[in-house]
Scaffold this active site. Sequence first.
Site, PDB file in Angstrom:
ATOM      1  N   GLU A 108       0.828  -1.215   0.000  1.00  0.00           N
ATOM      2  CA  GLU A 108       0.000   0.000   0.000  1.00  0.00           C
ATOM      3  C   GLU A 108       0.862   1.264   0.000  1.00  0.00           C
ATOM      4  OE1 GLU A 108      -2.279  -1.680   3.347  1.00  0.00           O
ATOM      5  OE2 GLU A 108      -4.071  -1.055   2.263  1.00  0.00           O
ATOM      6  N   GLU A 128      -3.665  -9.460   4.083  1.00  0.00           N
ATOM      7  CA  GLU A 128      -4.379  -9.117   5.322  1.00  0.00           C
ATOM      8  C   GLU A 128      -5.482 -10.108   5.650  1.00  0.00           C
ATOM      9  OE1 GLU A 128      -3.307  -6.969   3.119  1.00  0.00           O
ATOM     10  OE2 GLU A 128      -2.649  -5.103   4.054  1.00  0.00           O
TER      11      GLU A 128
HETATM   12  C1  3H9 Z   1      -1.286  -4.774   7.277  1.00  0.00           C
HETATM   13  O1  3H9 Z   1      -0.350  -4.479   6.592  1.00  0.00           O
HETATM   14  C2  3H9 Z   1      -2.462  -3.881   7.528  1.00  0.00           C
HETATM   15  C3  3H9 Z   1      -2.526  -2.713   6.580  1.00  0.00           C
HETATM   16  O2  3H9 Z   1      -3.218  -3.063   5.410  1.00  0.00           O
HETATM   17  C4  3H9 Z   1      -3.285  -1.555   7.164  1.00  0.00           C
HETATM   18  C5  3H9 Z   1      -2.675  -0.803   8.251  1.00  0.00           C
HETATM   19  C6  3H9 Z   1      -3.459   0.421   8.643  1.00  0.00           C
HETATM   20  N1  3H9 Z   1       4.694  -7.291  11.818  1.00  0.00           N
HETATM   21  O3  3H9 Z   1       7.482 -15.189   8.860  1.00  0.00           O
HETATM   22  P1  3H9 Z   1       8.894 -15.111   9.355  1.00  0.00           P
HETATM   23  C7  3H9 Z   1       8.092 -11.135  12.183  1.00  0.00           C
HETATM   24  S1  3H9 Z   1      -1.333  -6.254   8.084  1.00  0.00           S
HETATM   25  C8  3H9 Z   1       5.459  -7.663  12.840  1.00  0.00           C
HETATM   26  O4  3H9 Z   1       9.360 -16.168  10.259  1.00  0.00           O
HETATM   27  P2  3H9 Z   1       9.823 -15.512   6.658  1.00  0.00           P
HETATM   28  C9  3H9 Z   1       7.711 -12.564  12.518  1.00  0.00           C
HETATM   29  O5  3H9 Z   1       6.850 -12.612  13.624  1.00  0.00           O
HETATM   30  C10 3H9 Z   1       0.213  -7.018   7.677  1.00  0.00           C
HETATM   31  N2  3H9 Z   1       6.296  -8.714  12.815  1.00  0.00           N
HETATM   32  O6  3H9 Z   1       9.934 -14.961   8.136  1.00  0.00           O
HETATM   33  C11 3H9 Z   1       9.065 -13.186  12.799  1.00  0.00           C
HETATM   34  O7  3H9 Z   1       9.427 -12.809  14.109  1.00  0.00           O
HETATM   35  P3  3H9 Z   1      10.308 -13.803  15.012  1.00  0.00           P
HETATM   36  C12 3H9 Z   1       0.247  -7.582   6.310  1.00  0.00           C
HETATM   37  C13 3H9 Z   1       6.365  -9.404  11.682  1.00  0.00           C
HETATM   38  O8  3H9 Z   1      11.065 -15.096   5.997  1.00  0.00           O
HETATM   39  C14 3H9 Z   1       9.975 -12.460  11.822  1.00  0.00           C
HETATM   40  O9  3H9 Z   1       9.276 -11.262  11.442  1.00  0.00           O
HETATM   41  N3  3H9 Z   1       1.453  -8.304   6.113  1.00  0.00           N
HETATM   42  C15 3H9 Z   1       5.593  -9.072  10.555  1.00  0.00           C
HETATM   43  O10 3H9 Z   1       9.407 -16.942   6.663  1.00  0.00           O
HETATM   44  C16 3H9 Z   1      10.272 -13.245  10.582  1.00  0.00           C
HETATM   45  O11 3H9 Z   1       9.045 -13.676  10.019  1.00  0.00           O
HETATM   46  C17 3H9 Z   1       1.554  -9.616   6.394  1.00  0.00           C
HETATM   47  O12 3H9 Z   1       0.615 -10.241   6.772  1.00  0.00           O
HETATM   48  C18 3H9 Z   1       4.727  -7.962  10.652  1.00  0.00           C
HETATM   49  N4  3H9 Z   1       3.957  -7.569   9.622  1.00  0.00           N
HETATM   50  O13 3H9 Z   1       8.599 -14.732   5.988  1.00  0.00           O
HETATM   51  C19 3H9 Z   1       2.903 -10.246   6.173  1.00  0.00           C
HETATM   52  N5  3H9 Z   1       5.858  -9.953   9.564  1.00  0.00           N
HETATM   53  O14 3H9 Z   1      11.590 -13.979  14.261  1.00  0.00           O
HETATM   54  C20 3H9 Z   1       3.273 -11.101   7.347  1.00  0.00           C
HETATM   55  C21 3H9 Z   1       6.785 -10.792  10.053  1.00  0.00           C
HETATM   56  O15 3H9 Z   1      10.428 -13.056  16.289  1.00  0.00           O
HETATM   57  N6  3H9 Z   1       4.571 -11.649   7.233  1.00  0.00           N
HETATM   58  N7  3H9 Z   1       7.091 -10.481  11.323  1.00  0.00           N
HETATM   59  O16 3H9 Z   1       9.514 -15.071  15.123  1.00  0.00           O
HETATM   60  C22 3H9 Z   1       4.896 -12.692   6.422  1.00  0.00           C
HETATM   61  O17 3H9 Z   1       4.102 -13.175   5.655  1.00  0.00           O
HETATM   62  C23 3H9 Z   1       6.268 -13.262   6.530  1.00  0.00           C
HETATM   63  O18 3H9 Z   1       6.795 -12.854   7.769  1.00  0.00           O
HETATM   64  C24 3H9 Z   1       7.255 -12.831   5.413  1.00  0.00           C
HETATM   65  C25 3H9 Z   1       8.661 -13.354   5.776  1.00  0.00           C
HETATM   66  C26 3H9 Z   1       6.795 -13.430   4.088  1.00  0.00           C
HETATM   67  C27 3H9 Z   1       7.325 -11.334   5.310  1.00  0.00           C
END
Ligand code: 3H9
Length: 693
Positions: A108, A128
Site C-alpha cells: 500500500e 491481510e
Molecule cells: C497490514 O499491513 C495492515 C494494513 O493493510 C493496514 C494498516 C493500517 N509485523 O514469517 P517469518 C516477524 S497487516 C510484525 O518467520 P519468513 C515474525 O513474527 C500485515 N512482525 O519470516 C518473525 O518474528 P520472530 C500484512 C512481523 O522469511 C519475523 O518477522 N502483512 C511481521 O518466513 C520473521 O518472520 C503480512 O501479513 C509484521 N507484519 O517470511 C505479512 N511480519 O523472528 C506477514 C513478520 O520473532 N509476514 N514479522 O519469530 C509474512 O508473511 C512473513 O513474515 C514474510 C517473511 C513473508 C514477510
Amino acid sequence: MTAINAVADLAIEGDIAILTLNSPPVNALSAAVRTGILDGVELAIADSNVKGIVLICAGKTFIAGADITEFGKPPVGPALADVQAAIEGSPKPVVAAIHGTALGGGLEVALVCHYRVAARSAKCGLPEVNLGLLPGAGGTQRLPRIVGPAKALDMVTSGAHIGAAAAAEMGLFDLVTDDAALRADAIAFVKQVNAEQRPLRKVRDLNEKVEAARGKPELFADFRRANARKFRGFDAPEYNIRCIEAAVNLPFDEGMKVERKLFLALMNGTQSAAQRYYFFASRQVWNLPDVPADTPTIDVKKVGIIGAGTMGGGIAMNLLNAGVPVVIVETAQEALDRGMRTIRANYDNTASKGRITAADVDKRMALLTPTLELGQLADADLVIEAVYENMDVKKDIFGKLDKIVKRGAILATNTSALDVNEIAAATSRPESVIGLHFFSPANVMKLLEVVRGDKTSKPVIRTSMELARKIGKIAALVGVCPGFVGNRMLAQRQREAQKLVLEGALPWDIDRVLYNFGFPMGPFAMSDLAGLDLGWIREKSSSATLREILCEMDRRGQKTGAGYYDYDDKRNAIPSPVVEQIIRDFAARKGMTSRVVSEQEILERCVYTMINEGAKILEEGKAIRASDIDVVWVNGYGWPVYRGGPMFYADTIGLDKVLAAMKNFEATLGADFKPARLLEDLVAQGRKFGDLK
Ligand code: 3H9
C-alpha cells in the site's frame, strides 16, 4: 548520508534522494518506520537540489506490512495515512524500489509512490485476509484501479503472493530488473521520469477499470457464489469483497471511508484477534526452550521408510519433493509394487493438473529406491517406521534396526498413539529414537507431531524439527502420552459424541453443531469418510457398539455407500432412518431413555472436554505452550483458524465459563468431566492459558 532516525537514512546522489529503511526482520511499518518515511520524504521535498526520491529497504525484504505487534495497542507516531499522503502529494517523483516481499501495508505504501521498480525475485500481495483483516491503507481502493476488480477480488481474498513478472503484467510494477541492479535502476528510472517529464501518476486518479465494472453486480455475486465454501465462517473475505465493490461504485474518497469502517470492524472483532494470534503461534512453535536453534544437527542425506502403504508412501513423497533420496522397504514384492505404483500415480495426477512437470515426476521417482531388504537401510541417516499400529511389530522392527542401521542415525516411528519410550527401549540407543507423527494423507496434511521420548537427544529433536521445516510441514514438539496432543484431545470429543448419540442426539445433530462451529465436518461424517472398519475385525465383532453393528451390516462408510449416513450417487450424505432406528434400539437395550439434547450441550461437551484435556497436557508438560496445542488443532484437525485453536477459544469465551460448565456436567454425568487442576488454578488466579509462560 543523513540519519533520519534509528531505522531510516537519506542519501543524496546527484539530484536524487535515496530514502533507505532498515528495520529488521521485515521492515514492518512500526511507529519508527512511519516516522522515518515521513521525515525523510519531507526533508527530500524541502531540499531544492533534490529532483526525485527513491524509497528502498535494506535487509531481506521491502516493507512486509503494518507492524502486527502494534495492533490493539494505543496508536503512537504518525498515522500511516499521513505518511502516504506525503508521498502521494510529493511534487517530486517518488519511486518504490522493491525486493523480497512487498506485502499488505508495504504494497500500500508502494501504491502511493508514483512508480514501482522491482527486483526479479520480488513478490507482492495483500495478505491481510489471512490475519482476518482487509488492506486498510487504501489497498482495496487502489489495487482494482490498476489490476481491475476481478483480479483484485482474487488477490485480496486469497492473500496470494504475486511474482514480479506477473505483477508487472498486471500493471503493479512499472519495471522489473535484476536483483543486483535494483538500486541503480530505480535511480535511473526516476531520472528518466524527470527527463521525459512524465506525470506524477497517482493511482487514486486511475478510474477506467473501476468505471468499466460499474453496473455489473453479477461480478460480485458470481465471485461470492464460486467461493462460498472456501469463505464459510470467515468474516474477512466478505468485508474485502465489499471494499472492492465500494471501489467500483463510489468515488475514491467515499470508497476510502468504507474501507476504514470495515477495517476497524474487523480489527476490533474476535476473528482477527484469533488469526493474528495464530500468525505468531505458528512461528513460536519452532522455538524450543531447551533445544536452541544452534543445537548441532545430523545431516540427513538418505532416508529409509519402512512400509509402502498409504502412510509410508505419503511420507516418502514429502521427502522426495524436497530432493531427499528415499529407500522404501516392504516385506512382500506385491505390497512394494503397489506402493510404488500409488506414489507414481499421485505424482502423475499432480502433473496432469499442471502443478509439476513430467520431468519433476521423473526426478522425484529417480530418488526413490524400492527394496525388500532391511539391510539396505544400513547407511540411512534417518529411518521412519510406518507400519500398522502394533507394539510387538514395532518393537521387533526397532530391535532389527538397532542391529542394522549405522550409529548416529535417527530411528523414528510414525505411531499415532503408542508409547515411544517403550519402542525406544527395544533398541540399545534410545537417545536416537523419536516419534514423527505424520497426519493422513501425509503428502497433503501440514502437521507433524514430533514426539520426544524421555531419552531422545537434543540433536535428534532439532534435526527432526529442521527436517519438518524443510519438507514444508509445521511441527509441534510434544511429549509421550497416549495419543500425544492431537489424538489425546480428539478422544475426548469422540467419546462425548458417542455418548450423546445414546442420550438422544443423532449423528447429524452432532455433526451439524461442529460443522457450524467451523470444522470441515463432524465426527460421524469423518468416520464415514475414513471408513468405520478401520481396526474392525469381523471375527471378533459382537454387536457391542454402534460401530460394530454398522460394520456387521456392511455399512462401513462412504466406500460401501452407507455408514452413519446414507449416500446418494454423488456421495451426498443423507440422514439415515435405518441408522436412527438402530441407535434407538441400541440405546433402549442399554437402558437409556432418549431426551432432547440442546445444541449448546453438544458443543460444550465436545469442545470443553477437549480444552480440559489440553489443560491436562499442559499441566503434565506434554506440550510446550498452549499455542502449540492450537497449532496442532488448526493444522491437523481442521479447527477453524478464526477461532484461534481450542486453548485460545477457551481464553476468548472465558475459562471461568468453561470450568463452570465442566463442574455442572461432572455433577450430573460423572468423572469424564472432572476439571483439570490447571483449569481450576487459572480461574482461581484470574489468568488465561495465554498468560502461561
Ligand atoms: C497490514 O499491513 C495492515 C494494513 O493493510 C493496514 C494498516 C493500517 N509485523 O514469517 P517469518 C516477524 S497487516 C510484525 O518467520 P519468513 C515474525 O513474527 C500485515 N512482525 O519470516 C518473525 O518474528 P520472530 C500484512 C512481523 O522469511 C519475523 O518477522 N502483512 C511481521 O518466513 C520473521 O518472520 C503480512 O501479513 C509484521 N507484519 O517470511 C505479512 N511480519 O523472528 C506477514 C513478520 O520473532 N509476514 N514479522 O519469530 C509474512 O508473511 C512473513 O513474515 C514474510 C517473511 C513473508 C514477510
